[in-house]
Design a protein around this motif. Structure first.
Motif, PDB file in Angstrom:
ATOM      1  N   THR A  87      -0.213  -3.986   1.954  1.00  0.00           N
ATOM      2  CA  THR A  87      -1.493  -4.596   2.318  1.00  0.00           C
ATOM      3  C   THR A  87      -1.603  -6.089   2.052  1.00  0.00           C
ATOM      4  OG1 THR A  87      -2.435  -4.000   0.158  1.00  0.00           O
ATOM      5  CG2 THR A  87      -2.698  -2.408   1.955  1.00  0.00           C
ATOM      6  N   CYS A  88      -0.608  -6.705   1.427  1.00  0.00           N
ATOM      7  CA  CYS A  88      -0.674  -8.155   1.238  1.00  0.00           C
ATOM      8  C   CYS A  88       0.700  -8.754   1.477  1.00  0.00           C
ATOM      9  CB  CYS A  88      -1.207  -8.519  -0.154  1.00  0.00           C
ATOM     10  SG  CYS A  88       0.000  -8.381  -1.490  1.00  0.00           S
ATOM     11  N   ASP A  89       0.752 -10.064   1.612  1.00  0.00           N
ATOM     12  CA  ASP A  89       2.014 -10.734   1.943  1.00  0.00           C
ATOM     13  C   ASP A  89       2.530 -11.590   0.796  1.00  0.00           C
ATOM     14  OD1 ASP A  89       0.153 -12.753   1.960  1.00  0.00           O
ATOM     15  OD2 ASP A  89       0.501 -13.374   4.035  1.00  0.00           O
ATOM     16  N   LEU A  90       2.177 -11.228  -0.434  1.00  0.00           N
ATOM     17  CA  LEU A  90       2.576 -12.025  -1.588  1.00  0.00           C
ATOM     18  C   LEU A  90       3.978 -11.703  -2.091  1.00  0.00           C
ATOM     19  CD1 LEU A  90      -0.732 -11.952  -3.684  1.00  0.00           C
ATOM     20  CD2 LEU A  90       0.229 -13.901  -2.437  1.00  0.00           C
ATOM     21  N   PHE A  91       4.507 -10.521  -1.735  1.00  0.00           N
ATOM     22  CA  PHE A  91       5.740 -10.040  -2.347  1.00  0.00           C
ATOM     23  C   PHE A  91       6.789  -9.721  -1.286  1.00  0.00           C
ATOM     24  CE2 PHE A  91       2.021  -8.728  -4.798  1.00  0.00           C
ATOM     25  CZ  PHE A  91       2.254  -9.404  -5.985  1.00  0.00           C
ATOM     26  N   GLY A  92       8.035 -10.046  -1.619  1.00  0.00           N
ATOM     27  CA  GLY A  92       9.127  -9.754  -0.706  1.00  0.00           C
ATOM     28  C   GLY A  92       9.888  -8.499  -1.057  1.00  0.00           C
ATOM     29  N   SER A  93       9.703  -7.991  -2.282  1.00  0.00           N
ATOM     30  CA  SER A  93      10.403  -6.785  -2.725  1.00  0.00           C
ATOM     31  C   SER A  93       9.445  -5.880  -3.474  1.00  0.00           C
ATOM     32  CB  SER A  93      11.586  -7.147  -3.639  1.00  0.00           C
ATOM     33  OG  SER A  93      12.545  -7.933  -2.959  1.00  0.00           O
ATOM     34  N   VAL A  94       9.647  -4.569  -3.316  1.00  0.00           N
ATOM     35  CA  VAL A  94       8.817  -3.564  -3.977  1.00  0.00           C
ATOM     36  C   VAL A  94       9.729  -2.572  -4.689  1.00  0.00           C
ATOM     37  CG1 VAL A  94       7.261  -1.605  -3.614  1.00  0.00           C
ATOM     38  CG2 VAL A  94       6.857  -3.765  -2.403  1.00  0.00           C
ATOM     39  N   ILE A  95       9.412  -2.303  -5.958  1.00  0.00           N
ATOM     40  CA  ILE A  95      10.162  -1.346  -6.771  1.00  0.00           C
ATOM     41  C   ILE A  95       9.177  -0.265  -7.216  1.00  0.00           C
ATOM     42  CG2 ILE A  95      11.692  -1.037  -8.746  1.00  0.00           C
ATOM     43  CD1 ILE A  95      12.695  -3.143  -6.762  1.00  0.00           C
ATOM     44  N   ALA A  96       9.264   0.916  -6.630  1.00  0.00           N
ATOM     45  CA  ALA A  96       8.315   1.994  -6.921  1.00  0.00           C
ATOM     46  C   ALA A  96       9.031   3.125  -7.645  1.00  0.00           C
ATOM     47  CB  ALA A  96       7.671   2.500  -5.634  1.00  0.00           C
ATOM     48  N   CYS A  97       8.752   3.269  -8.936  1.00  0.00           N
ATOM     49  CA  CYS A  97       9.344   4.332  -9.746  1.00  0.00           C
ATOM     50  C   CYS A  97       8.307   5.444  -9.944  1.00  0.00           C
ATOM     51  CB  CYS A  97       9.782   3.789 -11.102  1.00  0.00           C
ATOM     52  SG  CYS A  97      11.060   2.509 -11.026  1.00  0.00           S
ATOM     53  N   SER A  98       8.636   6.640  -9.503  1.00  0.00           N
ATOM     54  CA  SER A  98       7.758   7.810  -9.652  1.00  0.00           C
ATOM     55  C   SER A  98       6.324   7.506  -9.232  1.00  0.00           C
ATOM     56  CB  SER A  98       7.776   8.306 -11.106  1.00  0.00           C
ATOM     57  OG  SER A  98       9.089   8.543 -11.552  1.00  0.00           O
ATOM     58  N   PRO A  99       6.128   6.962  -8.030  1.00  0.00           N
ATOM     59  CA  PRO A  99       4.772   6.558  -7.637  1.00  0.00           C
ATOM     60  C   PRO A  99       3.905   7.736  -7.211  1.00  0.00           C
ATOM     61  CG  PRO A  99       6.263   6.224  -5.808  1.00  0.00           C
ATOM     62  CD  PRO A  99       7.116   6.702  -6.967  1.00  0.00           C
ATOM     63  N   ASP A 100       2.595   7.548  -7.309  1.00  0.00           N
ATOM     64  CA  ASP A 100       1.658   8.515  -6.745  1.00  0.00           C
ATOM     65  C   ASP A 100       1.851   8.523  -5.229  1.00  0.00           C
ATOM     66  OD1 ASP A 100       0.803   8.310  -9.335  1.00  0.00           O
ATOM     67  OD2 ASP A 100      -1.249   7.722  -8.873  1.00  0.00           O
ATOM     68  N   ALA A 101       2.178   9.664  -4.672  1.00  0.00           N
ATOM     69  CA  ALA A 101       2.366   9.793  -3.225  1.00  0.00           C
ATOM     70  C   ALA A 101       2.417  11.279  -2.896  1.00  0.00           C
ATOM     71  CB  ALA A 101       3.648   9.102  -2.761  1.00  0.00           C
ATOM     72  N   GLY A 102       2.066  11.603  -1.649  1.00  0.00           N
ATOM     73  CA  GLY A 102       2.002  13.014  -1.298  1.00  0.00           C
ATOM     74  C   GLY A 102       0.996  13.706  -2.196  1.00  0.00           C
ATOM     75  N   PHE A 103      -0.268  13.325  -2.065  1.00  0.00           N
ATOM     76  CA  PHE A 103      -1.287  13.727  -3.038  1.00  0.00           C
ATOM     77  C   PHE A 103      -1.433  15.245  -3.175  1.00  0.00           C
ATOM     78  CE2 PHE A 103      -4.045   9.599  -2.870  1.00  0.00           C
ATOM     79  CZ  PHE A 103      -2.979   8.886  -3.401  1.00  0.00           C
ATOM     80  N   GLU A 104      -1.072  15.992  -2.134  1.00  0.00           N
ATOM     81  CA  GLU A 104      -1.143  17.447  -2.262  1.00  0.00           C
ATOM     82  C   GLU A 104      -0.147  17.958  -3.297  1.00  0.00           C
ATOM     83  OE1 GLU A 104       1.288  16.646   1.540  1.00  0.00           O
ATOM     84  OE2 GLU A 104      -0.233  15.669   0.299  1.00  0.00           O
ATOM     85  N   HIS A 105       0.887  17.159  -3.577  1.00  0.00           N
ATOM     86  CA  HIS A 105       1.874  17.518  -4.596  1.00  0.00           C
ATOM     87  C   HIS A 105       1.529  16.919  -5.959  1.00  0.00           C
ATOM     88  CE1 HIS A 105       4.356  19.114  -1.429  1.00  0.00           C
ATOM     89  NE2 HIS A 105       4.454  17.943  -0.835  1.00  0.00           N
ATOM     90  N   SER A 106       1.086  15.663  -5.972  1.00  0.00           N
ATOM     91  CA  SER A 106       0.914  14.953  -7.239  1.00  0.00           C
ATOM     92  C   SER A 106      -0.478  15.092  -7.838  1.00  0.00           C
ATOM     93  CB  SER A 106       1.224  13.462  -7.041  1.00  0.00           C
ATOM     94  OG  SER A 106       0.369  12.884  -6.067  1.00  0.00           O
ATOM     95  N   HIS A 107      -1.500  15.282  -7.014  1.00  0.00           N
ATOM     96  CA  HIS A 107      -2.873  15.269  -7.519  1.00  0.00           C
ATOM     97  C   HIS A 107      -3.579  16.617  -7.414  1.00  0.00           C
ATOM     98  CE1 HIS A 107      -2.116  11.143  -7.876  1.00  0.00           C
ATOM     99  NE2 HIS A 107      -2.741  10.670  -6.827  1.00  0.00           N
ATOM    100  N   LEU A 108      -3.462  17.254  -6.268  1.00  0.00           N
ATOM    101  CA  LEU A 108      -4.215  18.493  -6.045  1.00  0.00           C
ATOM    102  C   LEU A 108      -3.924  19.564  -7.097  1.00  0.00           C
ATOM    103  CD1 LEU A 108      -6.331  19.544  -4.065  1.00  0.00           C
ATOM    104  CD2 LEU A 108      -4.479  20.497  -2.677  1.00  0.00           C
ATOM    105  N   PRO A 109      -2.656  19.772  -7.509  1.00  0.00           N
ATOM    106  CA  PRO A 109      -2.400  20.809  -8.522  1.00  0.00           C
ATOM    107  C   PRO A 109      -3.027  20.518  -9.886  1.00  0.00           C
ATOM    108  CG  PRO A 109      -0.389  20.277  -7.322  1.00  0.00           C
ATOM    109  CD  PRO A 109      -1.396  19.227  -6.965  1.00  0.00           C
ATOM    110  N   LEU A 110      -3.418  19.263 -10.127  1.00  0.00           N
ATOM    111  CA  LEU A 110      -4.005  18.910 -11.421  1.00  0.00           C
ATOM    112  C   LEU A 110      -5.510  19.159 -11.475  1.00  0.00           C
ATOM    113  CD1 LEU A 110      -2.144  15.542 -12.134  1.00  0.00           C
ATOM    114  CD2 LEU A 110      -1.516  17.850 -12.870  1.00  0.00           C
TER     115      LEU A 110
END
Length: 337
Positions: free
Chosen positions: A153-176
């Protein structure tokens, strides 16, 4: 400003967080780790590292008696060449509910705007390479989520490092959600649970419940939303509120790709990593995101490591090592931009 040979602390007064709806402090301390060879003359790239939910915004502490701090581990990796030398900046994105997801939220505040302010402040205070290709943003869990969203959503960064990110909310959030409802009821209701932020006990069930409450508040659109109303389930009856859940899903990186894949395609480097036995199902969310990235033609490096969600700080070194291919030794520390 507090300064040592390796770490600098400075206070940033945020315009974006001033008068935020939760009344959280708008002046935040920012931790900056200087790379080997930093002399204030030669410019260096910058890594912005976003802590996960409920984590103290620092890389200097140890969660256990064993091992070294993340700051020491990464500085050692820079010294021996495994990670390219760069400043490491740790913003403070905590809220009264524990975390901000590093996004702008009507009930919580403008944390994406705050992050942009920190980038500008760091470029003013330190000798950096002030261009997106020389900036990376990364983090673990909610921090990894924040890094992904920033890349989308922004153009400030050229690289992204995502370790164990929140994603696929039906897997990561709904069961909680059932566990959260149990914790709210056992505490005596939402108000009683929230009171434990000050009195304790701050145990694992409490932290899980607070993380779900914080997510709901971050994803709500109305600044008047209460923690009870922010949940996809009524905390008293358990009745599922599909309209709330659908609002949550608009913030799921897997689903956001339909609109934002182009921004990730323009990155110089995208790393996605996860433990193959993540206690919160993040591995299935990461697998779904990996598949969706492939489907959208987004170049990325995907890896699964042994382990779960906690105690995986050692993988940060390997995750950041990929920046060597973006920031070559020939150009880091020179004056070219």
């Amino acid at each position: 400003m507090s300064d040592s040979s390796e770490t600098v602390l400075f206070d940033h007064e945020s315009t974006c967080l001033r008068d935020n709806p939760l009344g959280d402090p708008h002046t935040r301390r920012v931790e900056v780790h200087l790379p080997p060879g930093y002399d204030g003359v030669r410019p260096f790239p910058v890594i912005y590292w976003l802590p996960g939910f409920g984590a103290h915004p620092s890389l200097c502490g140890k969660a256990l008696a064993f091992g070294t701090t993340v700051a020491d581990r990464l500085r050692s990796a820079m010294t021996d060449g495994r990670v390219p030398p760069a400043l490491i900046v740790v913003p403070d994105g905590t809220t009264a509910y524990g975390g901000s997801q590093y996004i702008d939220s009507a009930p919580c505040g403008r944390y994406a705007g705050y992050l942009a302010e920190i980038v500008a402040a760091v470029d003013r205070r330190f000798t950096t390479r002030p261009a997106p290709r020389w900036r990376a943003i990364g983090g673990k869990s909610s921090g990894g989520y924040g890094a992904l969203i920033a890349g989308m959503t922004c153009d400030l960064f050229g690289s992204v490092i995502a370790c164990s990110p929140d994603a696929g909310f039906e897997h990561s959030h709904l069961p909680l959600l059932p566990r959260t409802l149990d914790t709210v009821r056992a505490a005596g209701g939402m108000d009683a649970l929230l009171a434990r932020r000050a009195t304790g006990p701050v145990d694992a069930p409490f932290m899980v419940a607070m993380s779900i409450i914080a997510l709901g508040m971050c994803y709500a659109q109305d600044p008047r939303t209460s923690p009870s109303d922010a949940l996809p389930c009524d905390p008293e009856t358990g009745v599922f509120r599909d309209e709330v859940w659908q609002r949550w899903l608009t913030h799921d990186p897997v689903r956001m790709l339909d609109e934002h894949a182009g921004a990730l395609t323009r990155l110089d480097h995208l790393h996605l990593g996860v433990g193959e036995r993540d206690e919160y199902g993040m591995h299935w969310g990461a697998r779904a995101l990996h598949t969706a990235l492939d489907a959208h033609g987004v170049p990325h490096h995907y890896t699964e490591h042994e382990g779960g969600h906690h105690g995986i700080e050692h993988v940060y070194t390997d995750a950041l090592a990929g920046l060597r291919h973006v920031w070559s030794e020939r150009t880091v520390g020179t004056c070219a931009v």
